[in-house]
Write an enzyme that holds these catalytic residues in place. Structure first.
Site, PDB file in Angstrom:
ATOM      1  N   GLY A 146       1.157  -0.867  -0.084  1.00 59.12           N
ATOM      2  CA  GLY A 146      -0.368   0.651   0.030  1.00 59.12           C
ATOM      3  C   GLY A 146       0.846   1.773   0.073  1.00 59.12           C
TER       4      GLY A 146
ATOM      5  N   PHE B 238      -7.368  -7.408  -7.978  1.00 60.22           N
ATOM      6  CA  PHE B 238      -6.557  -6.094  -6.924  1.00 60.22           C
ATOM      7  C   PHE B 238      -8.332  -5.756  -6.585  1.00 60.22           C
ATOM      8  CE2 PHE B 238      -6.665  -1.314  -5.090  1.00 60.22           C
ATOM      9  CZ  PHE B 238      -5.581  -1.544  -4.184  1.00 60.22           C
TER      10      PHE B 238
ATOM     11  N   GLN C   8       0.493   5.158  -9.219  1.00 60.21           N
ATOM     12  CA  GLN C   8      -0.501   4.320 -10.495  1.00 60.21           C
ATOM     13  C   GLN C   8      -2.209   4.864 -10.823  1.00 60.21           C
ATOM     14  OE1 GLN C   8       1.145   3.821  -7.834  1.00 60.21           O
ATOM     15  NE2 GLN C   8       1.609   1.149  -7.523  1.00 60.21           N
ATOM     16  N   GLN C   9      -2.565   5.553  -9.893  1.00 53.95           N
ATOM     17  CA  GLN C   9      -3.892   5.826 -10.277  1.00 53.95           C
ATOM     18  C   GLN C   9      -4.287   7.519 -11.553  1.00 53.95           C
ATOM     19  OE1 GLN C   9      -5.893   4.048  -9.236  1.00 53.95           O
ATOM     20  NE2 GLN C   9      -6.519   4.351  -7.457  1.00 53.95           N
TER      21      GLN C   9
ATOM     22  N   LEU D  89      13.400   9.238 -12.134  1.00 53.31           N
ATOM     23  CA  LEU D  89      13.970   9.759 -13.621  1.00 53.31           C
ATOM     24  C   LEU D  89      14.771   7.267 -13.435  1.00 53.31           C
ATOM     25  CD1 LEU D  89      15.406  12.277 -14.256  1.00 53.31           C
ATOM     26  CD2 LEU D  89      13.829  11.777 -15.113  1.00 53.31           C
TER      27      LEU D  89
ATOM     28  N   ASP E  39       8.145   4.505  -3.723  1.00 52.06           N
ATOM     29  CA  ASP E  39       7.418   5.040  -2.956  1.00 52.06           C
ATOM     30  C   ASP E  39       8.564   5.681  -1.678  1.00 52.06           C
ATOM     31  OD1 ASP E  39       4.381   5.027  -2.848  1.00 52.06           O
ATOM     32  OD2 ASP E  39       4.402   2.218  -2.631  1.00 52.06           O
TER      33      ASP E  39
HETATM   34  N1  LIG Z   1      18.186   1.044 -10.904  1.00 48.64           N
HETATM   35  C1  LIG Z   1      18.122   2.103  -9.530  1.00 48.64           C
HETATM   36  N2  LIG Z   1      19.556   1.878  -8.542  1.00 48.64           N
HETATM   37  C2  LIG Z   1      19.110   2.944  -7.695  1.00 48.64           C
HETATM   38  N3  LIG Z   1      18.227   3.738  -7.358  1.00 48.64           N
HETATM   39  C3  LIG Z   1      17.206   3.062  -8.354  1.00 48.64           C
HETATM   40  C4  LIG Z   1      16.885   2.584  -9.644  1.00 48.64           C
HETATM   41  N4  LIG Z   1      16.084   3.268 -10.064  1.00 48.64           N
HETATM   42  C5  LIG Z   1      15.454   3.856  -9.545  1.00 48.64           C
HETATM   43  N5  LIG Z   1      16.287   4.497  -8.332  1.00 48.64           N
HETATM   44  C6  LIG Z   1      15.590   5.504  -7.468  1.00 48.64           C
HETATM   45  O1  LIG Z   1      14.177   5.232  -7.124  1.00 48.64           O
HETATM   46  C7  LIG Z   1      14.021   6.884  -7.434  1.00 48.64           C
HETATM   47  C8  LIG Z   1      11.769   6.167  -7.496  1.00 48.64           C
HETATM   48  O2  LIG Z   1      12.363   4.983  -9.223  1.00 48.64           O
HETATM   49  P1  LIG Z   1      10.805   5.278 -10.247  1.00 48.64           P
HETATM   50  O3  LIG Z   1      11.597   7.000 -11.271  1.00 48.64           O
HETATM   51  O4  LIG Z   1      11.334   4.194 -11.271  1.00 48.64           O
HETATM   52  O5  LIG Z   1       9.855   5.192  -9.569  1.00 48.64           O
HETATM   53  P2  LIG Z   1       8.455   4.453  -9.805  1.00 48.64           P
HETATM   54  O6  LIG Z   1       8.615   4.299 -11.703  1.00 48.64           O
HETATM   55  O7  LIG Z   1       7.764   5.110  -9.469  1.00 48.64           O
HETATM   56  O8  LIG Z   1       8.753   3.558  -9.655  1.00 48.64           O
HETATM   57  P3  LIG Z   1       7.402   2.381  -8.946  1.00 48.64           P
HETATM   58  O9  LIG Z   1       6.097   2.834  -8.720  1.00 48.64           O
HETATM   59  O10 LIG Z   1       7.496   1.264  -9.324  1.00 48.64           O
HETATM   60  O11 LIG Z   1       7.980   2.194  -7.287  1.00 48.64           O
HETATM   61  C9  LIG Z   1      14.301   7.281  -8.341  1.00 48.64           C
HETATM   62  O12 LIG Z   1      14.593   8.414  -8.386  1.00 48.64           O
HETATM   63  C10 LIG Z   1      15.855   6.630  -7.785  1.00 48.64           C
HETATM   64  O13 LIG Z   1      16.435   7.505  -6.467  1.00 48.64           O
HETATM   65 MG   LIG Z   2       6.028   5.204  -8.760  1.00 51.34          MG
END
Ligand SMILES: Nc1ncnc2c1ncn2[C@@H]1O[C@H](COP(=O)(O)OP(=O)(O)OP(=O)(O)O)[C@@H](O)[C@H]1O
Ligand SMILES: [Mg+2]
Length: 328
Positions: free
Chosen positions: A48, A116, A172-173, A224, A257
């Protein structure tokens, strides 16, 4: 700083099927499907978005107020969160529904079949912030993370009306929100969290340009993935922060998160946005190195050592001064 974290609480049931789903799907006979897969692995994990974010903040020594709707079955989960510094006193406990549950089976090809069940999460729309704030005092920041969409919109309306700074975190929403809903959620937000894909989706759905979105919010944080995160605002130069190198890549679930947990902890400590994003990235790295979203732990010493390695001694000194309450 008094911080409320609104959003979902749920459990994830992750199963593995030692075969291929597609071997059981017969082309031409798909009108009637009745399949049961004999799975050989079951992992039940706490999850969550609000719970993950609040947990990370609690681990860093803060005491966030969880604003969420759960079922009566949540006793053990509550004890766990309380033990990790989360204030769970204002959670709405449903009389009839089970806590949200996500169930996913993955096959050998990494295909997934998931369901879900929002359960008690649908009652989040009945949560009122006013009575909570009468008890705890006005919030200094309200984080609005993925939840029942109506609850998310209600929370942002109340925050705007009452002048409570809020962080919009649709994650996700985004997929199921319409353009007008996204506009209503994010306009006037003090902080907006998104990954790159979600930002592109927001531009497409709202019809706003990248710049217009930036002007609607105070600070925009775009994660990113392995390239780190970018912090921007309409009237300052963007700050880009790289990741903290991971020792192993075990399970990325929950990186987004935990990034938010660290970033918000930095805000609570009055640190600049660069440090906030570095804290977020450090925590995200711990999550990648463990299976599950709330299974990481570290000592203060170890955290600072890795933080210094990733971002330098000065950064570690800035952060170290605030890690005093820490220790799980
Ligand atoms: N391969 C990696 N190694 C280390 N840190 C990472 C890696 N991928 C992501 N991160 C860290 O996590 C943060 C969030 O990642 P990301 O942009 O993938 O979020 P997201 O797409 O919202 O992920 P999710 O919703 O699946 O949890 C990035 O800004 C970075 O600091
Ligand atoms: Mg996310």
């Amino acid at each position: 700083m008094k911080i409320g974290v609104a959003g979902s609480v749920g459990s994830d049931h992750l199963m593995t099927f030692p075969g291929k789903f597609t071997d059981s799907l017969v082309a031409g006979s798909l009108e009637k499907v009745s399949l049961s897969f004999l799975v050989d692995g079951l992992d039940v994990r706490r999850g969550g978005c609000a719970a993950n974010i609040a947990f990370g903040m609690g681990v860093l020594g803060l005491n966030p107020i969880l604003i969420s709707a759960v079922g009566k079955d949540w006793e053990d989960y509550e004890a766990w969160l309380t033990r990790h510094g989360v204030n769970t006193s204002h959670v709405l406990v449903s009389e009839t529904l089970h806590t949200a549950l996500y169930m996913v089976t993955t096959d050998t090809e990494l295909n997934q079949i998931a369901s879900f069940f929002p359960g008690a999460m649908s009652e989040a729309r009945n949560i009122e912030l006013q009575p909570i704030m009468e008890k705890v005092g006005a919030l200094d920041l309200l984080v609005i993370s993925p939840d029942d969409p109506e609850a998310m919109l209600n929370h942002s309306d109340v925050a705007r009306a009452q002048g409570i700074p809020f962080a919009a975190d649709p994650s996700q929403q985004m997929a199921r929100m319409s353009g007008p809903e996204i506009k209503r959620l994010i306009s006037g937000a003090a902080y907006l969290f998104m990954n790159e894909y979600e930002l592109a989706l927001a531009i497409q759905k709202t019809g706003w340009t990248d710049e217009q979105i930036l002007e609607e919010v105070g600070v925009r944080i775009v994660t990113l993935g392995s390239l780190g995160a970018k912090v921007e605002s309409a009237n300052s130069e963007p700050v880009v922060v790289g990741i903290a190198q991971e020792r192993a890549k075990l399970d990325p679930t929950g990186v987004g998160d935990s990034f938010r947990s660290g970033f918000i902890a930095g805000l609570a400590w009055g640190l600049n946005h660069e440090r906030c994003a570095q804290l977020g990235s450090m925590l995200a790295t711990y999550v990648i190195e463990t299976k599950g979203t709330q299974e990481y732990h570290f000592t203060q010493e170890e955290f600072l050592e890795r933080f210094a390695l990733a971002y330098g001694e000065n950064a570690a000194v800035d952060v170290g001064a605030h890690l005093v309450h820490f220790g799980f």
